[in-house]
Scaffold this active site. Structure first.
Site, PDB file in Angstrom:
ATOM      1  N   HIS A   1      -1.703  13.371   7.151  1.00 21.20           N
ATOM      2  CA  HIS A   1      -1.800  11.906   7.115  1.00 21.20           C
ATOM      3  C   HIS A   1      -3.123  11.448   7.750  1.00 21.20           C
ATOM      4  O   HIS A   1      -3.776  10.536   7.247  1.00 21.20           O
ATOM      5  CB  HIS A   1      -0.654  11.269   7.922  1.00 21.20           C
ATOM      6  CG  HIS A   1       0.718  11.523   7.388  1.00 21.20           C
ATOM      7  ND1 HIS A   1       1.679  12.179   8.114  1.00 21.20           N
ATOM      8  CD2 HIS A   1       1.309  11.186   6.207  1.00 21.20           C
ATOM      9  CE1 HIS A   1       2.810  12.226   7.416  1.00 21.20           C
ATOM     10  NE2 HIS A   1       2.615  11.643   6.253  1.00 21.20           N
TER      11      HIS A   1
ATOM     12  N   GLN B   1      13.757   5.412  -2.351  1.00 20.70           N
ATOM     13  CA  GLN B   1      13.349   6.691  -2.952  1.00 20.70           C
ATOM     14  C   GLN B   1      14.206   7.861  -2.484  1.00 20.70           C
ATOM     15  O   GLN B   1      13.931   9.000  -2.834  1.00 20.70           O
ATOM     16  CB  GLN B   1      11.861   6.952  -2.694  1.00 20.70           C
ATOM     17  CG  GLN B   1      11.501   7.273  -1.262  1.00 20.70           C
ATOM     18  CD  GLN B   1       9.997   7.271  -1.058  1.00 20.70           C
ATOM     19  OE1 GLN B   1       9.348   6.231  -1.173  1.00 20.70           O
ATOM     20  NE2 GLN B   1       9.421   8.425  -0.770  1.00 20.70           N
TER      21      GLN B   1
ATOM     22  N   ASP C   1       1.571  15.850  -2.722  1.00 19.15           N
ATOM     23  CA  ASP C   1       2.629  15.315  -3.590  1.00 19.15           C
ATOM     24  C   ASP C   1       2.010  15.022  -4.954  1.00 19.15           C
ATOM     25  O   ASP C   1       1.768  13.874  -5.309  1.00 19.15           O
ATOM     26  CB  ASP C   1       3.228  14.058  -2.955  1.00 19.15           C
ATOM     27  CG  ASP C   1       3.864  14.371  -1.613  1.00 19.15           C
ATOM     28  OD1 ASP C   1       4.999  14.850  -1.589  1.00 19.15           O
ATOM     29  OD2 ASP C   1       3.192  14.184  -0.582  1.00 19.15           O
TER      30      ASP C   1
HETATM   31  P1  AMP Z   1       4.727  10.885   3.378  1.00 19.14           P
HETATM   32  O1  AMP Z   1       4.634  10.290   4.732  1.00 19.14           O
HETATM   33  O2  AMP Z   1       5.234  12.293   3.380  1.00 19.14           O
HETATM   34  O3  AMP Z   1       5.370   9.993   2.361  1.00 19.14           O
HETATM   35  O4  AMP Z   1       3.212  11.057   2.875  1.00 19.14           O
HETATM   36  C1  AMP Z   1       2.324   9.971   2.896  1.00 19.14           C
HETATM   37  C2  AMP Z   1       1.044  10.367   2.208  1.00 19.14           C
HETATM   38  O5  AMP Z   1       0.494  11.507   2.875  1.00 19.14           O
HETATM   39  C3  AMP Z   1       1.254  10.792   0.745  1.00 19.14           C
HETATM   40  O6  AMP Z   1       0.154  10.326  -0.033  1.00 19.14           O
HETATM   41  C4  AMP Z   1       1.266  12.291   0.836  1.00 19.14           C
HETATM   42  O7  AMP Z   1       0.862  12.929  -0.354  1.00 19.14           O
HETATM   43  C5  AMP Z   1       0.257  12.531   1.935  1.00 19.14           C
HETATM   44  N1  AMP Z   1       0.442  13.836   2.565  1.00 19.14           N
HETATM   45  C6  AMP Z   1       1.590  14.371   3.064  1.00 19.14           C
HETATM   46  N2  AMP Z   1       1.382  15.625   3.516  1.00 19.14           N
HETATM   47  C7  AMP Z   1       0.069  15.893   3.289  1.00 19.14           C
HETATM   48  C8  AMP Z   1      -0.780  17.033   3.519  1.00 19.14           C
HETATM   49  N3  AMP Z   1      -0.308  18.143   4.077  1.00 19.14           N
HETATM   50  N4  AMP Z   1      -2.075  16.945   3.166  1.00 19.14           N
HETATM   51  C9  AMP Z   1      -2.562  15.813   2.587  1.00 19.14           C
HETATM   52  N5  AMP Z   1      -1.829  14.716   2.339  1.00 19.14           N
HETATM   53  C10 AMP Z   1      -0.538  14.749   2.680  1.00 19.14           C
END
Ligand code: AMP
Length: 281
Positions: A37, A61, A150
């Site tokens: 993040h 979701q 993702d």
């Molecule tokens: P989330 O909080 O899991 O919904 O993720 C929020 C954003 O962070 C989304 O755009 C994810 O694709 C991105 N994200 C989550 N994990 C990673 C990672 N390991 N590397 C890069 N982006 C990430």
């Protein structure tokens, strides 16, 4: 850094920044922030002078059987990390603020919703696209940063922005990994120590597929056998899907090409993890 909880306050803060000439960057998340993040925030900072981070665990979701109630949260830690990375406004709306009434309209994907994550998680992407559409219309950013981690979500968000003419740029930043290759994820916190070790097989399998592609193996079936063999050798890890897909449509391909995506979803114990790599990179 300011923290705001209402749409009205967020809009006022963004309007002030915009009137001073700042480009607005936006990073939507569900919180429990990790270095993946934070890399998205750093990318937004490079592309905009004023960065909004949202933290909202979006009930729309999650299926009733999923982990909404136990999804990890750390508001104090998240605030400190966001501030240290130069976030200007942290937007932490309540469910009531985002969904003051039952939603009468949703944004649902057509093509692509039924495969991969969509097949295992019915309704998931309608929930994702609906909240992203709401957030984009609340923030009205010049640039929004998503993660390659993702990949189906990123592909669908790009498709939504194109098909529905959302203004602003969509950037997809590379996946941030732990030193042993495991893709960072808030859900990694569910893993018991032995599972955490087993989970590295997912990136090892994807890297083996990427290496085989580099050595000249372009037949998807052969690449999939390589990946499958790696994962099957790890007890306690079961594959939901392993695929080589076209980057634009995420349809499976028979012949991989540079840019094709090798992607996996698997259960490690009770925890479901996803990861992907781009072949030829
Ligand atoms: P989330 O909080 O899991 O919904 O993720 C929020 C954003 O962070 C989304 O755009 C994810 O694709 C991105 N994200 C989550 N994990 C990673 C990672 N390991 N590397 C890069 N982006 C990430």
């Amino acid at each position: 850094m300011r923290t705001v909880e209402t749409v009205k306050a967020l809009r006022a803060a963004v309007a002030r920044a915009r009137s001073s000439g700042a480009r607005i960057g936006f990073v939507p998340t569900m919180g429990f922030l990790h270095d993946g993040h934070l890399a998205l925030i750093d990318e937004a900072k490079r592309r905009a002078q004023f960065v909004v981070l949202s933290i909202f665990v979006n009930p729309l979701q999650f299926a009733p059987t999923e982990d909404l109630a136990r999804y990890p949260r750390d508001p104090a830690g998240d605030g400190a990390k966001a501030a240290a990375h130069g976030v200007d406004v942290l937007f932490t709306p309540s469910v009531q603020e985002m969904y003051p009434r039952e939603t009468r309209v949703e944004v649902a994907p057509r093509a692509l919703h039924a495969r991969w994550e969509g097949a295992v998680r019915p309704g998931h992407f309608a929930g994702v696209l609906t909240v992203v559409a709401k957030l984009l219309s609340i923030v009205q950013p010049d640039v929004t940063v998503f993660g390659q981690k993702d990949v189906q979500q990123a592909t669908l968000v790009r498709a939504m922005a194109e098909d529905l003419n959302f203004p602003g740029e969509i950037i997809v930043a590379p996946t941030t990994r732990e030193a042993d290759g495991l893709a960072m994820s808030s859900r990694n916190s569910y893993l018991a120590p032995a599972e955490r070790k087993s989970a590295t097989v997912l990136s090892r399998a994807l890297f083996a597929m990427r290496d085989a592609f580099k050595r000249g193996e372009h037949r998807a079936e052969a690449l999939l056998s390589t990946g499958r063999a790696a994962i099957d050798s790890e007890p306690g890890v079961s594959i939901d899907y392993l695929a080589v897909a076209d980057p634009a449509t995420l349809e499976p391909v028979e012949e991989a090409a540079p840019g094709s995506v090798a992607m996996v979803a698997a259960r490690v114990g009770k925890t479901r993890l996803i990861d992907n790599v781009i072949l030829g990179q």
